[in-house]
Design a protein around this motif. Structure first.
Motif, PDB file in Angstrom:
ATOM      1  N   ARG A 176      -6.196   1.884  -1.224  1.00  9.83           N
ATOM      2  CA  ARG A 176      -5.611   3.193  -0.985  1.00  9.83           C
ATOM      3  C   ARG A 176      -5.503   3.415   0.525  1.00  9.83           C
ATOM      4  O   ARG A 176      -6.463   3.841   1.166  1.00  9.83           O
ATOM      5  N   GLY A 179      -6.868   6.572   1.730  1.00  9.88           N
ATOM      6  CA  GLY A 179      -8.059   6.949   0.998  1.00  9.88           C
ATOM      7  C   GLY A 179      -9.228   7.327   1.881  1.00  9.88           C
ATOM      8  O   GLY A 179      -9.108   7.448   3.104  1.00  9.88           O
ATOM      9  N   GLY A 188      -9.897   3.562   2.739  1.00 14.20           N
ATOM     10  CA  GLY A 188      -9.176   3.129   1.557  1.00 14.20           C
ATOM     11  C   GLY A 188      -9.656   1.858   0.906  1.00 14.20           C
ATOM     12  O   GLY A 188      -8.977   1.306   0.032  1.00 14.20           O
TER      13      GLY A 188
END
Length: 368
Positions: A176, A179, A188
């Motif tokens: 991600r 993220g 992420g």
């Protein structure tokens, strides 16, 4: 490589050392534990005290073996963090506090037995591939999902450490890009979203008074009402991962969303692993795997959806529980003993690891 059968009375003194506790056993060459015990690591006492405890426990186990009519033939040690198996050095561990500790040499001097040092996840993978859920699969990816996430690739009973000792750090696959931050310094990573610790942390964040405003929570889905649930002392989540799983199973919308987010991210990571390694079996261990069908049923479906021409691996829970590291430490020691040098999950004979690398997370096996 296969390990030699040995004599029925032969045993390996095996210790799997974690930040909280150590699992210890006397293990026959066929992988059967004839005695097990546990001891607190109490890493807060400092690395010197932990080292002393390891050596004391190992020596006591060797004495116990002889008193019971067994013959200790080797010592197998497994530790988290960065491990140079070829030199027998625990290079670095945040949980245990090790820094360039020559554990193999210390154990050999104390017990008068050949010793081997392995990385906890890689030796756990050896055990699952040879004795557990990956037995007879040939190509196995073992992934431990606990406080962090790490993996190991085992081919025909041998796990590779990689050129720098960091093979299998699947928890630091980027899944991600926007993220949450990861302990490695990037954002992420799979570990920052799908580890047991990340699930509890995410739930705590989203159940806080302002949690409903989190943009990631509303992306592609309707906004969920905040539950206004506080966090614990020092910012720790007041709700455990096991409780999040239970609430999700009971139909709570927020817990269900967090759980699905983790499952989707984990499926992305496993699909990447399968694309790279083409294994026959993926064995999932660690605390999160204890969720059983609540995890494996949606995870298998999500992984299947992500595969195109790749063969779908068997996705199964680990079979050996928290004894995998201990049993794997014994198997690794037998590999070293019968090969006359580093083998199995270590670097090749004569090699040393380049340890100037990003320090991986080293706490994957903790419970939910």
């Amino acid at each position: 490589m296969a390990y030699a059968a040995g004599r029925p009375e032969d045993v390996v003194v095996a210790l799997d050392v974690g930040g909280t506790g150590m699992k210890c056993a006397l293990v026959r060459p066929d992988g059967t534990a004839v005695h097990t015990e546990r001891h607190p690591t109490d890493a807060g006492r400092g690395p010197d005290a932990v080292i002393a405890t390891i050596l004391d426990v190992a020596e006591a186990l060797a004495h116990r073996a002889r008193a019971g009519g067994f013959t200790p033939v080797a010592v197998g040690l497994a530790v988290p963090g960065v491990v140079d198996s070829a030199r027998g050095v625990a290079v670095w561990s945040a949980n245990v506090g090790f820094r360039d500790v020559p554990l193999r040499e210390l154990a050999e001097k104390r017990l008068g037995l050949p010793a081997a040092l392995g990385h906890d996840v890689r030796v756990g993978a050896l055990a699952e591939a040879r004795l557990g859920a990956g037995r007879d699969a040939g190509h196995v990816l073992f992934v431990a999902v606990g406080t962090g996430i790490a993996g190991a690739h085992v081919v025909d009973g041998t796990a590779a450490a990689g050129a720098h000792g960091a093979a299998g750090e699947i928890g630091h696959i980027l899944v991600r890009p926007d993220g949450p931050p990861c302990g490695c310094g990037r954002v992420g990573c799979l570990e920052a979203i799908a580890s047991a610790a990340a699930i509890a942390r995410r739930y705590a964040q989203l159940s806080a008074p302002n949690g409903a405003d989190d943009p990631a929570r509303t992306a592609g889905a309707a906004a969920l009402p905040g539950a206004s649930e506080p966090t614990g002392a020092a910012g720790q989540p007041a709700v455990s991962t096991a409780e999040v799983a239970a609430r999700a199973a009971a139909g709570e919308e927020l817990a269900g969303w967090v759980w699905r987010e983790a499952v989707e991210a984990l499926a992305d990571g496993l699909a990447t692993g399968q694309a790279l390694l083409d294994v026959r079996t993926i064995v999932l261990g660690g605390g999160l795997a204890r969720a059983g069908d609540q995890l494996f049923t949606p995870l298998r479906a999500a992984l299947r959806d992500r595969l195109t021409f790749h063969r779908e691996p068997h996705l199964v829970p680990a079979a050996l529980g928290d004894q995998a590291g201990c049993l794997g430490a014994a198997l690794h020691a037998l590999d070293v003993l019968h090969a006359g040098g580093p083998a199995g999950s270590s670097a090749g004979a004569g090699d040393t690891l380049d340890t100037e690398q990003t320090r991986p997370s080293d706490d994957r096996q903790e419970p939910l």
